[in-house]
Design a protein around this motif. Structure first.
Motif, PDB file in Angstrom:
ATOM      1  N   TYR A   1       0.852  -1.178   0.000  1.00 15.01           N
ATOM      2  CA  TYR A   1       0.000   0.000   0.000  1.00 15.01           C
ATOM      3  C   TYR A   1       0.898   1.241   0.000  1.00 15.01           C
ATOM      4  CZ  TYR A   1      -3.655  -3.306   1.339  1.00 15.01           C
ATOM      5  OH  TYR A   1      -4.523  -4.366   1.364  1.00 15.01           O
ATOM      6  N   LEU A   2       0.315   2.386  -0.383  1.00 18.82           N
ATOM      7  CA  LEU A   2       1.106   3.608  -0.534  1.00 18.82           C
ATOM      8  C   LEU A   2       0.542   4.735   0.329  1.00 18.82           C
ATOM      9  CD1 LEU A   2       1.382   3.521  -4.430  1.00 18.82           C
ATOM     10  CD2 LEU A   2       3.104   2.725  -2.795  1.00 18.82           C
ATOM     11  N   ASP A   3       1.436   5.488   0.935  1.00 15.52           N
ATOM     12  CA  ASP A   3       1.076   6.652   1.742  1.00 15.52           C
ATOM     13  C   ASP A   3       1.919   7.826   1.253  1.00 15.52           C
ATOM     14  OD1 ASP A   3       1.574   8.595   3.958  1.00 15.52           O
ATOM     15  OD2 ASP A   3       0.249   7.280   5.087  1.00 15.52           O
ATOM     16  N   PHE A   4       1.263   8.952   0.896  1.00 15.20           N
ATOM     17  CA  PHE A   4       2.026  10.043   0.297  1.00 15.20           C
ATOM     18  C   PHE A   4       2.271  11.209   1.247  1.00 15.20           C
ATOM     19  CE2 PHE A   4      -2.389  10.673  -1.085  1.00 15.20           C
ATOM     20  CZ  PHE A   4      -2.619  12.012  -0.807  1.00 15.20           C
ATOM     21  N   GLY A   5       2.365  10.943   2.547  1.00 16.25           N
ATOM     22  CA  GLY A   5       2.744  11.984   3.490  1.00 16.25           C
ATOM     23  C   GLY A   5       4.217  12.360   3.345  1.00 16.25           C
ATOM     24  N   PHE A   6       4.625  13.403   4.046  1.00 17.11           N
ATOM     25  CA  PHE A   6       5.985  13.944   4.107  1.00 17.11           C
ATOM     26  C   PHE A   6       6.345  14.777   2.886  1.00 17.11           C
ATOM     27  CE2 PHE A   6      10.695  13.897   4.393  1.00 17.11           C
ATOM     28  CZ  PHE A   6      10.805  14.341   5.685  1.00 17.11           C
ATOM     29  N   ALA A   7       5.689  14.492   1.753  1.00 16.41           N
ATOM     30  CA  ALA A   7       5.905  15.362   0.596  1.00 16.41           C
ATOM     31  C   ALA A   7       5.393  16.772   0.901  1.00 16.41           C
ATOM     32  CB  ALA A   7       5.189  14.798  -0.624  1.00 16.41           C
ATOM     33  N   PHE A   8       4.446  16.860   1.840  1.00 15.63           N
ATOM     34  CA  PHE A   8       3.906  18.149   2.270  1.00 15.63           C
ATOM     35  C   PHE A   8       4.510  18.466   3.630  1.00 15.63           C
ATOM     36  CE2 PHE A   8       0.718  15.449   0.280  1.00 15.63           C
ATOM     37  CZ  PHE A   8       0.405  16.156  -0.858  1.00 15.63           C
ATOM     38  N   PRO A   9       5.106  19.590   3.893  1.00 10.39           N
ATOM     39  CA  PRO A   9       5.354  20.670   2.940  1.00 10.39           C
ATOM     40  C   PRO A   9       6.809  20.706   2.491  1.00 10.39           C
ATOM     41  CG  PRO A   9       5.506  21.505   5.154  1.00 10.39           C
ATOM     42  CD  PRO A   9       5.334  20.017   5.273  1.00 10.39           C
ATOM     43  N   LYS A  10       7.409  19.552   2.269  1.00 14.88           N
ATOM     44  CA  LYS A  10       8.836  19.504   1.970  1.00 14.88           C
ATOM     45  C   LYS A  10       9.173  19.640   0.492  1.00 14.88           C
ATOM     46  CE  LYS A  10      10.135  18.823   6.247  1.00 14.88           C
ATOM     47  NZ  LYS A  10       8.879  18.645   6.945  1.00 14.88           N
ATOM     48  N   LEU A  11       8.165  19.611  -0.392  1.00 12.34           N
ATOM     49  CA  LEU A  11       8.403  19.741  -1.829  1.00 12.34           C
ATOM     50  C   LEU A  11       7.651  20.951  -2.382  1.00 12.34           C
ATOM     51  CD1 LEU A  11       7.995  16.037  -3.053  1.00 12.34           C
ATOM     52  CD2 LEU A  11      10.116  17.252  -2.563  1.00 12.34           C
ATOM     53  N   SER A  12       8.066  21.388  -3.551  1.00 10.13           N
ATOM     54  CA  SER A  12       7.330  22.440  -4.252  1.00 10.13           C
ATOM     55  C   SER A  12       6.002  21.874  -4.736  1.00 10.13           C
ATOM     56  CB  SER A  12       8.143  22.948  -5.441  1.00 10.13           C
ATOM     57  OG  SER A  12       8.235  21.932  -6.434  1.00 10.13           O
ATOM     58  N   VAL A  13       5.115  22.735  -5.184  1.00 13.36           N
ATOM     59  CA  VAL A  13       3.823  22.285  -5.699  1.00 13.36           C
ATOM     60  C   VAL A  13       4.016  21.326  -6.867  1.00 13.36           C
ATOM     61  CG1 VAL A  13       1.682  23.018  -6.816  1.00 13.36           C
ATOM     62  CG2 VAL A  13       2.634  24.371  -4.949  1.00 13.36           C
ATOM     63  N   GLN A  14       4.921  21.663  -7.787  1.00 19.78           N
ATOM     64  CA  GLN A  14       5.176  20.777  -8.935  1.00 19.78           C
ATOM     65  C   GLN A  14       5.760  19.450  -8.472  1.00 19.78           C
ATOM     66  OE1 GLN A  14       4.203  21.163 -12.092  1.00 19.78           O
ATOM     67  NE2 GLN A  14       3.187  23.029 -11.371  1.00 19.78           N
ATOM     68  N   GLY A  15       6.616  19.494  -7.451  1.00 19.10           N
ATOM     69  CA  GLY A  15       7.207  18.259  -6.939  1.00 19.10           C
ATOM     70  C   GLY A  15       6.154  17.351  -6.328  1.00 19.10           C
ATOM     71  N   ILE A  16       5.256  17.933  -5.533  1.00 19.24           N
ATOM     72  CA  ILE A  16       4.177  17.152  -4.911  1.00 19.24           C
ATOM     73  C   ILE A  16       3.257  16.580  -5.984  1.00 19.24           C
ATOM     74  CG2 ILE A  16       2.239  17.230  -3.315  1.00 19.24           C
ATOM     75  CD1 ILE A  16       3.570  19.739  -2.065  1.00 19.24           C
ATOM     76  N   THR A  17       2.894  17.427  -6.936  1.00 17.91           N
ATOM     77  CA  THR A  17       1.962  17.005  -7.977  1.00 17.91           C
ATOM     78  C   THR A  17       2.534  15.869  -8.817  1.00 17.91           C
ATOM     79  OG1 THR A  17       1.088  19.269  -8.094  1.00 17.91           O
ATOM     80  CG2 THR A  17       0.583  17.797  -9.938  1.00 17.91           C
ATOM     81  N   SER A  18       3.778  15.995  -9.227  1.00 16.96           N
ATOM     82  CA  SER A  18       4.390  14.948 -10.060  1.00 16.96           C
ATOM     83  C   SER A  18       4.532  13.647  -9.274  1.00 16.96           C
ATOM     84  CB  SER A  18       5.749  15.409 -10.583  1.00 16.96           C
ATOM     85  OG  SER A  18       6.662  15.636  -9.524  1.00 16.96           O
ATOM     86  N   SER A  19       4.835  13.747  -7.967  1.00 13.04           N
ATOM     87  CA  SER A  19       4.976  12.547  -7.150  1.00 13.04           C
ATOM     88  C   SER A  19       3.648  11.802  -7.035  1.00 13.04           C
ATOM     89  CB  SER A  19       5.489  12.921  -5.755  1.00 13.04           C
ATOM     90  OG  SER A  19       5.603  11.771  -4.941  1.00 13.04           O
ATOM     91  N   LEU A  20       2.554  12.540  -6.769  1.00 10.28           N
ATOM     92  CA  LEU A  20       1.249  11.884  -6.654  1.00 10.28           C
ATOM     93  C   LEU A  20       0.812  11.312  -8.003  1.00 10.28           C
ATOM     94  CD1 LEU A  20      -1.149  11.115  -4.953  1.00 10.28           C
ATOM     95  CD2 LEU A  20      -2.138  13.369  -5.385  1.00 10.28           C
ATOM     96  N   LYS A  21       1.094  12.019  -9.084  1.00  7.77           N
ATOM     97  CA  LYS A  21       0.776  11.488 -10.411  1.00  7.77           C
ATOM     98  C   LYS A  21       1.492  10.166 -10.649  1.00  7.77           C
ATOM     99  CE  LYS A  21      -0.393  15.639 -13.085  1.00  7.77           C
ATOM    100  NZ  LYS A  21       0.028  16.543 -14.182  1.00  7.77           N
ATOM    101  N   GLU A  22       2.747  10.099 -10.254  1.00  5.32           N
ATOM    102  CA  GLU A  22       3.516   8.868 -10.450  1.00  5.32           C
ATOM    103  C   GLU A  22       2.957   7.732  -9.602  1.00  5.32           C
ATOM    104  OE1 GLU A  22       7.596   9.791  -9.757  1.00  5.32           O
ATOM    105  OE2 GLU A  22       7.819  10.952 -11.598  1.00  5.32           O
ATOM    106  N   LEU A  23       2.508   8.038  -8.386  1.00  3.58           N
ATOM    107  CA  LEU A  23       1.918   6.994  -7.546  1.00  3.58           C
ATOM    108  C   LEU A  23       0.670   6.414  -8.201  1.00  3.58           C
ATOM    109  CD1 LEU A  23       2.123   8.368  -3.881  1.00  3.58           C
ATOM    110  CD2 LEU A  23       3.603   6.683  -4.973  1.00  3.58           C
TER     111      LEU A  23
END
Length: 539
Positions: free
Chosen positions: A293-315
């Motif tokens: 299973y996948l959990d996408f915490g920690f990307a907030f607020p440690k990445l830029s908006v584009q970084g967060i968005t691209s990471s969630l898209k990849e998931l």
């Protein structure tokens, strides 16, 4: 139709859903030595001094300042925090985040960490996850003498006994192997190697901090066996984090040896931190291994908006939506929970609306995905008792809300359950009373009522149930709420039966069905979907 109007219901669902924060850490008390700037970066020393020049810092500071209605400067924000006090700012942040449940691990070693109970003042429900390495170190460190008499067998006995003693009081386990020895875990690590690792660790100073890979692997494998036995998910830190981890050892691909081991075909492993920068690898594993299973915490607020968005898209490129969960990975400062929730809502909307534009999802499917990602997936995986409102839905032709919550024309709400004889029963409440009180607090039911026969309203002979017995709380499952087609001024909703302590009652038919379907899935690999199809075919 412009984009805002087209996806108005989707945006409303993303912004208004009460979230389950499936992975977070303890808050720290006022006066902690941890600097507030650590809210924005995992760096330290000279590297931390440059954090204000990063995109995440600039965005997050403006968001916090807007919440506090103060000037967007670090000095003014810190001044506001000191003036308001910890309780006030925590309440403000958690209320703005709209967190319905909090899953907190106990691995934090920060200064002046608050006890788990303290968090219940700010979140309706708080659950605990046990860090396996923290538990192992605590057991060993309880002996004050360096070079103690611990053997691998005596340590294993103590560790397993302690873990089993708390298994029914927690909702999961967590491993920090990535921080110490990496994720190349050997499921066949020998007792000889583990014993040697323990001996080397015991020769060091106390308090002990385990770093030996063989001992780490041994502890992980025994913990995962217990997790399987007690149906507990195992959270695993993957991808980026603080400076001590070696990033090349944190890709989730290293877990394949564990996932291929026949002992662990029924385990549930949650890859934390979006596996960033290995998000695609995590998505692939979740698509081919039922255990992942996948959990996408920690990307907030440690990445830029584009970084967060691209990471969630990849998931979401390969992973089933039913396996992707939100968390803030909030820690120490309440602002981290607020920022995590705020930006998750925005980015989930961005990604799902783009998926609709691409034709991957319909708008209705995207709205359902919001509920799955923010709530349902975590509720199911961690087996949490959290009740919530129905999300917005649409029909095929129009974009409108079909939720009947708070409608002026609703006069009566029927709270429905099945009794032991298989009959539908209900308590009918005035809509004002239901939405004002019963929706959140439930209503009482004498325990004798669950034993009523089909031919008279009295307990069946031999049940030994009386009206003087304990009371059951009927709590609405708001995801089942609907307008009654033949009586448009009434609604109906299924209820769960809970004990006074909030646990599922042994007399609850819905809970019994959940237990049976879980046994069928765990022991016979029969899913709910298969059962549903069999019922349809038999009809």
């Amino acid at each position: 139709m412009d984009m805002d109007a087209k996806y108005a219901d989707l945006r409303r669902a993303a912004e208004e859903t009460a979230v389950v924060d499936a992975h977070a850490h303890d808050l720290v008390a006022a006066g902690s030595t941890l600097p507030f700037i650590g809210c924005f970066s995992e760096a330290d020393g000279d590297a931390l001094a440059l954090a204000p020049h990063s995109l995440p810092f600039k965005r997050s500071l403006r968001d916090i300042a807007a919440l506090y209605d103060c000037d967007p400067s670090l000095e003014k924000v810190e001044e506001f925090r000191r003036a308001q006090g910890l309780s006030s700012i925590t309440s403000k942040c958690f209320q703005a985040a709209n967190i319905s449940a909090l899953v907190v691990d106990d691995v934090s070693t920060l200064d002046k960490t608050l006890e788990l109970e303290s968090h219940k003042a700010f979140a309706p429900k708080v659950y605990r996850v046990v860090g396996i390495e923290t538990l192992a170190e605590t057991i060993i460190n309880e002996e004050s003498v360096v070079g103690s008499s611990w053997t691998l067998d005596s340590f294993t006995e103590a560790f397993v006994a302690k873990l089993k003693s708390v298994a029914n009081k927690i909702v999961g386990l967590k491993s920090m192997a990535a921080h110490r020895s990496g994720l190349e875990i050997d499921p066949s690590v020998s007792k000889v190697d583990a014993e040697d690792g323990l001996r080397k660790e015991l020769a060091t100073r106390r308090p002990l901090r385990i770093t030996n890979k063989n001992l780490f692997d041994y502890i992980f494998i025994h913990s995962l066996e217990i997790a399987v036995e007690f149906h507990l998910p195992m959270q695993i830190h993957t991808g980026f984090g603080d400076r001590e981890l070696g990033l090349r050892h944190c890709t989730p691909f290293h877990l394949r040896a564990v996932l291929e081991d026949k002992r662990f075909v029924k385990c549930q492993i949650v890859l934390l931190n979006a596996s960033y920068p290995f998000s695609r690898e995590g998505s692939y594993l979740a698509s081919v291994y039922s255990q992942v299973y996948l959990d996408f915490g920690f990307a907030f607020p440690k990445l830029s908006v584009q970084g967060i968005t691209s990471s969630l898209k990849e998931l979401l490129e390969r992973a089933p939506i039913k396996k992707v969960m939100f968390s803030t990975d909030g820690y120490a400062f309440p602002e981290t929970y607020y920022l995590g929730a705020k930006w998750a809502r925005d980015v989930v909307y961005r990604v799902l609306s783009a998926a609709c534009e691409d034709g991957d999802l319909t708008i209705q499917e995207a709205i359902e995905a919001v509920e799955d990602i923010f709530r349902r997936n975590a509720l199911h995986l961690y087996k949490l008792n959290v009740f919530h409102e129905k999300t917005t839905s649409i029909d095929d032709n129009t974009i409108s809300s079909s939720s009947c919550l708070g409608k002026d024309d609703v006069i009566l709400v029927r709270m429905v359950w099945n009794d032991a004889s298989g009959q539908h029963r209900c308590r009918a409440l005035p809509a004002e009373r239901f939405y004002g009180i019963a929706r959140n607090k439930g209503v009482g039911l004498g325990i004798a009522a669950v034993g009523f026969t089909s031919f008279r309203d009295a307990p069946a002979v031999g049940t030994n149930l009386t009206c003087a017995g304990e009371e059951i709380r009927l709590v609405a499952d708001m995801s089942t709420l609907l307008r009654i087609p033949w009586s448009r001024n009434e609604e109906m909703v299924m209820v769960d039966m809970l004990t006074g302590s909030g646990e599922a009652s042994e007399y609850c038919p819905r809970n019994a069905l959940r237990k049976v379907t879980k046994v069928l899935l765990d022991e016979f690999n029969v899913s709910r979907q298969v059962l549903r199809m069999n019922f349809i075919c038999s009809e």
